[in-house]
Design an enzyme around this catalytic site. Sequence first.
Site, mmCIF file in Angstrom:
data_model
loop_
_atom_site.group_PDB
_atom_site.id
_atom_site.type_symbol
_atom_site.label_atom_id
_atom_site.label_comp_id
_atom_site.label_asym_id
_atom_site.label_seq_id
_atom_site.Cartn_x
_atom_site.Cartn_y
_atom_site.Cartn_z
ATOM 1 N N GLU A 1 -12.409 -4.678 -3.767
ATOM 2 C CA GLU A 1 -12.909 -3.319 -3.483
ATOM 3 C C GLU A 1 -12.269 -2.266 -4.392
ATOM 4 O O GLU A 1 -12.776 -1.144 -4.504
ATOM 5 C CB GLU A 1 -12.653 -2.949 -2.019
ATOM 6 C CG GLU A 1 -13.572 -3.645 -1.021
ATOM 7 C CD GLU A 1 -13.278 -5.129 -0.854
ATOM 8 O OE1 GLU A 1 -12.091 -5.509 -0.910
ATOM 9 O OE2 GLU A 1 -14.237 -5.905 -0.698
ATOM 10 N N HIS B 1 2.290 3.289 -8.979
ATOM 11 C CA HIS B 1 2.068 1.872 -9.309
ATOM 12 C C HIS B 1 3.227 1.352 -10.166
ATOM 13 O O HIS B 1 3.672 0.219 -10.005
ATOM 14 C CB HIS B 1 0.753 1.692 -10.060
ATOM 15 C CG HIS B 1 -0.462 2.129 -9.286
ATOM 16 N ND1 HIS B 1 -0.655 1.780 -7.967
ATOM 17 C CD2 HIS B 1 -1.546 2.869 -9.634
ATOM 18 C CE1 HIS B 1 -1.812 2.294 -7.545
ATOM 19 N NE2 HIS B 1 -2.359 2.968 -8.544
ATOM 20 N N SER C 1 -7.649 -5.002 5.194
ATOM 21 C CA SER C 1 -8.349 -4.693 3.944
ATOM 22 C C SER C 1 -8.769 -5.948 3.165
ATOM 23 O O SER C 1 -8.532 -6.056 1.958
ATOM 24 C CB SER C 1 -7.480 -3.786 3.059
ATOM 25 O OG SER C 1 -7.217 -2.565 3.707
ATOM 26 N N ARG D 1 0.044 7.780 -2.616
ATOM 27 C CA ARG D 1 0.633 8.813 -1.748
ATOM 28 C C ARG D 1 2.095 9.048 -2.107
ATOM 29 O O ARG D 1 2.595 10.167 -2.061
ATOM 30 C CB ARG D 1 0.486 8.405 -0.268
ATOM 31 C CG ARG D 1 -0.885 8.730 0.289
ATOM 32 C CD ARG D 1 -1.132 8.013 1.575
ATOM 33 N NE ARG D 1 -1.386 6.592 1.346
ATOM 34 C CZ ARG D 1 -1.274 5.654 2.281
ATOM 35 N NH1 ARG D 1 -0.908 5.990 3.505
ATOM 36 N NH2 ARG D 1 -1.552 4.400 1.999
ATOM 37 N N TRP E 1 -12.296 -1.970 -7.453
ATOM 38 C CA TRP E 1 -13.129 -1.574 -8.605
ATOM 39 C C TRP E 1 -13.833 -0.252 -8.339
ATOM 40 O O TRP E 1 -14.388 0.356 -9.260
ATOM 41 C CB TRP E 1 -14.176 -2.655 -8.914
ATOM 42 C CG TRP E 1 -13.596 -3.976 -9.313
ATOM 43 C CD1 TRP E 1 -13.541 -5.104 -8.551
ATOM 44 C CD2 TRP E 1 -12.982 -4.319 -10.576
ATOM 45 N NE1 TRP E 1 -12.928 -6.127 -9.261
ATOM 46 C CE2 TRP E 1 -12.584 -5.678 -10.496
ATOM 47 C CE3 TRP E 1 -12.734 -3.612 -11.760
ATOM 48 C CZ2 TRP E 1 -11.948 -6.336 -11.555
ATOM 49 C CZ3 TRP E 1 -12.107 -4.283 -12.806
ATOM 50 C CH2 TRP E 1 -11.718 -5.612 -12.700
ATOM 51 N N LEU F 1 10.766 -20.677 -5.470
ATOM 52 C CA LEU F 1 9.768 -19.731 -4.961
ATOM 53 C C LEU F 1 8.495 -19.765 -5.814
ATOM 54 O O LEU F 1 8.574 -19.896 -7.033
ATOM 55 C CB LEU F 1 10.354 -18.304 -5.019
ATOM 56 C CG LEU F 1 9.388 -17.166 -4.679
ATOM 57 C CD1 LEU F 1 9.128 -17.111 -3.175
ATOM 58 C CD2 LEU F 1 9.913 -15.824 -5.167
ATOM 59 N N ASP G 1 0.823 -1.213 0.000
ATOM 60 C CA ASP G 1 0.000 0.000 0.000
ATOM 61 C C ASP G 1 0.858 1.264 0.000
ATOM 62 O O ASP G 1 1.984 1.262 0.499
ATOM 63 C CB ASP G 1 -0.925 -0.020 1.229
ATOM 64 C CG ASP G 1 -2.064 0.966 1.087
ATOM 65 O OD1 ASP G 1 -2.450 1.282 -0.059
ATOM 66 O OD2 ASP G 1 -2.578 1.444 2.124
ATOM 67 N N GLY G 2 0.301 2.336 -0.550
ATOM 68 C CA GLY G 2 0.964 3.639 -0.485
ATOM 69 C C GLY G 2 1.491 4.162 -1.817
ATOM 70 O O GLY G 2 2.194 5.179 -1.850
ATOM 71 N N ASN G 3 1.142 3.496 -2.907
ATOM 72 C CA ASN G 3 1.642 3.933 -4.224
ATOM 73 C C ASN G 3 1.168 5.332 -4.602
ATOM 74 O O ASN G 3 1.938 6.158 -5.091
ATOM 75 C CB ASN G 3 1.170 2.970 -5.326
ATOM 76 C CG ASN G 3 1.806 1.605 -5.207
ATOM 77 O OD1 ASN G 3 2.721 1.424 -4.408
ATOM 78 N ND2 ASN G 3 1.322 0.654 -5.985
ATOM 79 N N SER H 1 -7.659 -5.528 -5.180
ATOM 80 C CA SER H 1 -8.677 -6.123 -4.311
ATOM 81 C C SER H 1 -10.055 -6.071 -4.970
ATOM 82 O O SER H 1 -10.280 -5.320 -5.923
ATOM 83 C CB SER H 1 -8.714 -5.373 -2.970
ATOM 84 O OG SER H 1 -9.383 -4.136 -3.121
ATOM 85 N N ARG I 1 -12.426 2.424 -7.673
ATOM 86 C CA ARG I 1 -11.539 3.532 -8.098
ATOM 87 C C ARG I 1 -11.962 4.076 -9.465
ATOM 88 O O ARG I 1 -12.683 3.405 -10.203
ATOM 89 C CB ARG I 1 -10.100 3.022 -8.149
ATOM 90 C CG ARG I 1 -9.628 2.621 -6.766
ATOM 91 C CD ARG I 1 -8.154 2.365 -6.720
ATOM 92 N NE ARG I 1 -7.787 2.040 -5.343
ATOM 93 C CZ ARG I 1 -6.578 2.136 -4.842
ATOM 94 N NH1 ARG I 1 -5.579 2.543 -5.605
ATOM 95 N NH2 ARG I 1 -6.334 1.837 -3.593
HETATM 96 C C1 IPE Z 1 -5.235 -2.678 -0.180
HETATM 97 O O1 IPE Z 1 -4.975 -1.345 -0.356
HETATM 98 C C2 IPE Z 1 -5.302 -3.380 -1.514
HETATM 99 C C3 IPE Z 1 -4.043 -3.547 -2.220
HETATM 100 C C4 IPE Z 1 -2.871 -3.223 -1.776
HETATM 101 C C5 IPE Z 1 -4.150 -4.141 -3.528
HETATM 102 P P1 IPE Z 1 -6.163 -0.265 -0.429
HETATM 103 O O2 IPE Z 1 -5.523 1.056 -0.608
HETATM 104 O O3 IPE Z 1 -7.149 -0.680 -1.460
HETATM 105 O O4 IPE Z 1 -6.828 -0.441 1.002
HETATM 106 P P2 IPE Z 1 -7.711 0.579 1.852
HETATM 107 O O5 IPE Z 1 -8.770 1.119 0.938
HETATM 108 O O6 IPE Z 1 -6.800 1.656 2.342
HETATM 109 O O7 IPE Z 1 -8.237 -0.257 2.980
HETATM 110 C C1 IPE Z 2 -1.706 0.265 -3.332
HETATM 111 O O1 IPE Z 2 -1.458 1.633 -3.384
HETATM 112 C C2 IPE Z 2 -1.892 -0.335 -4.694
HETATM 113 C C3 IPE Z 2 -3.265 -0.746 -4.999
HETATM 114 C C4 IPE Z 2 -4.279 -0.698 -4.185
HETATM 115 C C5 IPE Z 2 -3.484 -1.253 -6.340
HETATM 116 P P1 IPE Z 2 -2.651 2.687 -3.374
HETATM 117 O O2 IPE Z 2 -3.036 2.963 -4.789
HETATM 118 O O3 IPE Z 2 -3.742 2.229 -2.508
HETATM 119 O O4 IPE Z 2 -1.932 3.960 -2.778
HETATM 120 P P2 IPE Z 2 -2.462 4.894 -1.607
HETATM 121 O O5 IPE Z 2 -2.780 3.994 -0.448
HETATM 122 O O6 IPE Z 2 -3.668 5.597 -2.127
HETATM 123 O O7 IPE Z 2 -1.323 5.812 -1.322
HETATM 124 MG MG MG Z 3 -4.110 2.423 -0.521
#
Ligand code: IPE
Ligand code: IPE
Ligand code: MG
Length: 227
Positions: free
Chosen positions: A60, A30, A182, A16, A62, A124, A12-14, A58, A64
């Site tokens: 969820e 990403h 999540s 941001r 979709w 792996l 997570d965090g791409n 995930s 976005r």
């Molecule tokens: C979790 O990240 C899903 C993936 C890393 C693929 P999200 O960014 O979708 O999770 P929430 O919305 O913060 O819970």
């Molecule tokens: C996780 O990064 C990657 C996916 C959910 C596909 P995010 O896109 O959720 O990045 P943040 O959490 O909004 O920074």
């Molecule tokens: Mg995220």
Amino acid sequence: MQKLKHVAIIMDGNGRWAKKQGFMERIKGHEVGASVVRDLTIHASNIGLEYLTLYAFSTENWKRPLPEISFLMMLLDKYLQKELALFMENGIRFETIGDLSKLSDTLQKRIQDTKEKTAHFDGLTQVLAINYGSKDEILRAVNKAVECGEKVDEAGFDALLDTQNKPPVDIMIRTGGDHRLSNFLLWQAAYSELFFTDTLWPDFTIKEFDTIVKKFQKVERRFGGIK
Ligand code: IPE
Ligand code: IPE
Ligand code: MG
């Protein structure tokens, strides 16, 4: 020392990260995130890890905006096209969890092709979670059990999940600063050691991964018993 077989990561965090770097688009995060996946996969293979399960999309996600979803799907296709050589060179098997039926035919074919070409490897296994949600996975498994008309025990239920035959998750890592799962591997993480880091996924390093592994190796896992 703890035997480590299976690491799962909520990458997570791409978005941001991209914002922090001054990019207008979240998608740059990403893209850089995909290169971290590559480096970590090579490392995991080198240290003899058996399973690396990565949350890529995930059930969820979709929700976005469509352009971001399309970019992520395109990136997955590009990633698999590019990384096939890496899998072949390093003897890495590729598998997925999640409901692939909602993906485009082209992406489904690419996934199938990558799985078939790497199925014989026994180093792996990189497992990508694509259109994956634990609740969806558990419901699909329950419905399979109902269709069979027989009661299932724990091992029987395990076999109906997308992760069938994979060992339980030893280490669950979430990057990006939030402390939640999540909808990721809720059943399989029943006894995982959980690690949360503020590092945004594109900044995640092998060094940080190794620090987590070292901490894991010192943990006393009791599984409800006493030592
Ligand atoms: C979790 O990240 C899903 C993936 C890393 C693929 P999200 O960014 O979708 O999770 P929430 O919305 O913060 O819970
Ligand atoms: C996780 O990064 C990657 C996916 C959910 C596909 P995010 O896109 O959720 O990045 P943040 O959490 O909004 O920074
Ligand atoms: Mg995220």
